[in-house]
Design an enzyme around this catalytic site. Structure first.
Site, PDB file in Angstrom:
ATOM      1  N   CYS A  55      -5.225  -2.410 -14.890  1.00 15.36           N
ATOM      2  CA  CYS A  55      -5.301  -2.491 -13.008  1.00 15.36           C
ATOM      3  C   CYS A  55      -4.224  -2.604 -12.140  1.00 15.36           C
ATOM      4  O   CYS A  55      -3.701  -3.668 -13.209  1.00 15.36           O
ATOM      5  CB  CYS A  55      -5.981  -4.234 -13.308  1.00 15.36           C
ATOM      6  SG  CYS A  55      -7.425  -3.887 -13.787  1.00 15.36           S
ATOM      7  N   CYS A  79     -12.743   4.252 -14.500  1.00 20.93           N
ATOM      8  CA  CYS A  79     -12.658   3.637 -13.759  1.00 20.93           C
ATOM      9  C   CYS A  79     -11.904   4.344 -12.850  1.00 20.93           C
ATOM     10  O   CYS A  79     -10.909   5.097 -12.731  1.00 20.93           O
ATOM     11  CB  CYS A  79     -11.058   2.945 -14.474  1.00 20.93           C
ATOM     12  SG  CYS A  79     -10.133   1.802 -12.862  1.00 20.93           S
ATOM     13  N   GLU A 100      -5.683   8.048  -8.917  1.00 19.12           N
ATOM     14  CA  GLU A 100      -5.910   8.114 -10.323  1.00 19.12           C
ATOM     15  C   GLU A 100      -7.093   7.387 -10.662  1.00 19.12           C
ATOM     16  O   GLU A 100      -7.576   7.044 -10.394  1.00 19.12           O
ATOM     17  CB  GLU A 100      -4.610   7.215 -10.363  1.00 19.12           C
ATOM     18  CG  GLU A 100      -3.446   8.021 -10.463  1.00 19.12           C
ATOM     19  CD  GLU A 100      -1.671   7.231 -10.398  1.00 19.12           C
ATOM     20  OE1 GLU A 100      -1.242   7.558 -10.673  1.00 19.12           O
ATOM     21  OE2 GLU A 100      -2.381   5.585 -10.637  1.00 19.12           O
ATOM     22  N   CYS A 139      -2.348  -6.286  -1.007  1.00 23.92           N
ATOM     23  CA  CYS A 139      -2.618  -7.309  -2.132  1.00 23.92           C
ATOM     24  C   CYS A 139      -0.974  -7.752  -2.825  1.00 23.92           C
ATOM     25  O   CYS A 139      -0.898  -6.261  -2.773  1.00 23.92           O
ATOM     26  CB  CYS A 139      -3.630  -7.386  -3.006  1.00 23.92           C
ATOM     27  SG  CYS A 139      -4.703  -6.940  -2.532  1.00 23.92           S
ATOM     28  N   CYS A 175      -0.181  -6.409  -6.458  1.00 23.07           N
ATOM     29  CA  CYS A 175      -1.387  -4.870  -6.804  1.00 23.07           C
ATOM     30  C   CYS A 175      -0.105  -3.820  -6.387  1.00 23.07           C
ATOM     31  O   CYS A 175       0.247  -3.815  -5.272  1.00 23.07           O
ATOM     32  CB  CYS A 175      -2.582  -4.330  -5.936  1.00 23.07           C
ATOM     33  SG  CYS A 175      -3.528  -2.899  -6.049  1.00 23.07           S
ATOM     34  N   CYS A 191      -3.849   2.166  -0.545  1.00 29.35           N
ATOM     35  CA  CYS A 191      -5.303   1.047  -0.020  1.00 29.35           C
ATOM     36  C   CYS A 191      -4.890   0.712   0.672  1.00 29.35           C
ATOM     37  O   CYS A 191      -3.265   0.091   1.089  1.00 29.35           O
ATOM     38  CB  CYS A 191      -5.559  -0.109  -0.965  1.00 29.35           C
ATOM     39  SG  CYS A 191      -6.553  -2.032  -0.528  1.00 29.35           S
TER      40      CYS A 191
END
Ligand code: SAH
Ligand code: SF4
Length: 357
Positions: free
Chosen positions: A339, A106, A93, A117, A120, A113
């Protein structure tokens, strides 16, 4: 699998050699190069100033894999989230964020990932693979086209704050930025690019050694090792002291801007003691700005965003200690484009608009 070589992995010299080897002229390479990068052709057919035979020859000899717009969602605040599809079917995305005079893209650097974290959404996906440099270039070029078409303006800024950890896909990210900034690429200035990292000390130093010209943002989010390791497992092997040293090295070598990103979590990292810890670190690194980020709730965990007054108090305390601090308001919240919310959630049927190709 397509065994043909991806034409965008060739340098201009290599492309020139190819054209000479098939008995064509040197300037053809320049023309093709311009199509590949500046004009962002997505197929050989698009290269209309090359003869039909030549276009067919190129298609016989090379592949031109590129990212496709899969679907877009439009937020009430003007933010547009787009899902891109890779040739092998992965989804990543990118977000276009229009704010006043700026058009910010962005972009993602990896499919998923690996760093997990706790706050997230992307961290709850596996890392499927790195994006190749031309795919990262495509994200930026496609968002640039969207900015021109929708808002009549080109991109002014790029942030690597989408999915993935850019410094764990180092070579592709740097190569993409080289093409994005090159005059024969998109020609966007390095100073308008920010790479955000969860903090890989060794690679931050590498950025210094490579003399990069873009800015760096460190996702700090907690200012002592105990708290940081709890929410960001990467801190166990890249602790705050090692990050302070690496950032100083980066600054000495490049003099580029460094920003700290700090998401406030109610009752976790928003006390005066936490602010004091942050000030201590701030004084040890030539930080240009501390961005306080509003937490965007995700389904997987129950962190909470502090009340406005608590956020203000935290920021006032920092400012009183001469910290250059600013609140970053999240955009695109209604479409999960903020985010940490980029996780390929099924795009809402009503809002999603399939893009025709
Ligand atoms: N992997 C890199 C870049 C992508 S994350 C990094 O971690 O810096 C981009 C930014 O979004 C980071 O600052 C990240 O910490 C932040 N972020 C992640 N989840 C968030 C959430 N739920 N709310 C607000 N910001 C979030
Ligand atoms: Fe990965 Fe960044 Fe999300 Fe952490 S915050 S899981 S490093 S994308």
């Amino acid at each position: 699998m397509n065994a043909k070589k991806n034409i965008r992995t060739l340098t201009l010299d290599e492309l020139t050699q190819y054209f000479l080897s098939i008995g064509d002229k040197k300037f053809r390479a320049k023309q093709a190069w311009e199509w590949l990068w500046k004009k962002h052709a997505q197929s050989f057919e698009d290269m209309t100033n090359l003869s039909k035979e030549l276009r067919e020859k190129l298609a016989d000899d090379f592949s031109l894999p590129s990212l496709r717009n899969d679907a877009s969602q439009y937020s009430s605040d003007g933010t547009i989230k787009t899902r891109f599809k890779t040739v092998d079917g992965h989804l990543v995305e990118g977000v276009l964020i229009p704010v006043e005079s700026r058009q910010t893209a962005c972009v993602s650097s990896q499919v998923g990932c690996s760093l997990s974290c706790k706050f997230c959404a992307t961290g709850f996906m596996d890392r499927k693979r790195n994006l190749h440099f031309d795919e990262i270039y495509d994200e930026v070029a496609l968002l640039n086209e969207m900015a021109e078409k929708t808002y009549g303006k080109k991109l002014s800024n790029i942030v690597f704050m989408g999915m993935g950890e850019p410094l764990l896909n180092y070579k592709n990210v740097l190569k993409a930025i080289e093409r994005i900034t090159a005059p024969d690429g998109l020609g966007i200035g390095s100073k308008r690019i920010t790479v955000s990292t969860s903090g890989i000390s060794k690679m931050i130093r590498q950025l210094g050694d490579d003399g990069v010209k873009f800015n760096l943002a460190l996702s700090l989010h907690a200012a002592n090792d105990k708290k940081r390791s709890e929410i960001m497992p990467i801190n166990e092997t890249n602790n705050i002291k090692s990050l302070i040293d690496a950032l100083n090295y980066f600054y000495e070598k490049t003099k580029n801007d460094i920003t700290f990103e700090y998401i406030l979590f109610k009752g976790e990292n928003d006390s005066i003691q936490d602010a004091d810890d942050l000030i201590k670190i701030y004084k040890q690194v030539p930080v240009h700005l501390v961005n306080i980020i509003e937490y965007n709730p995700i389904d997987e965990v129950d962190f909470v965003k502090p009340e406005k007054e608590a956020t203000q108090k935290f920021m006032d305390y920092l400012a009183a200690h001469r910290v250059n601090v600013r609140l970053r308001i999240s955009r695109g919240k209604d479409i999960d484009a903020a985010c940490g919310q980029l996780a390929n959630k099924d795009l809402d049927e009503k809002k999603a608009t399939a893009i025709q190709h």
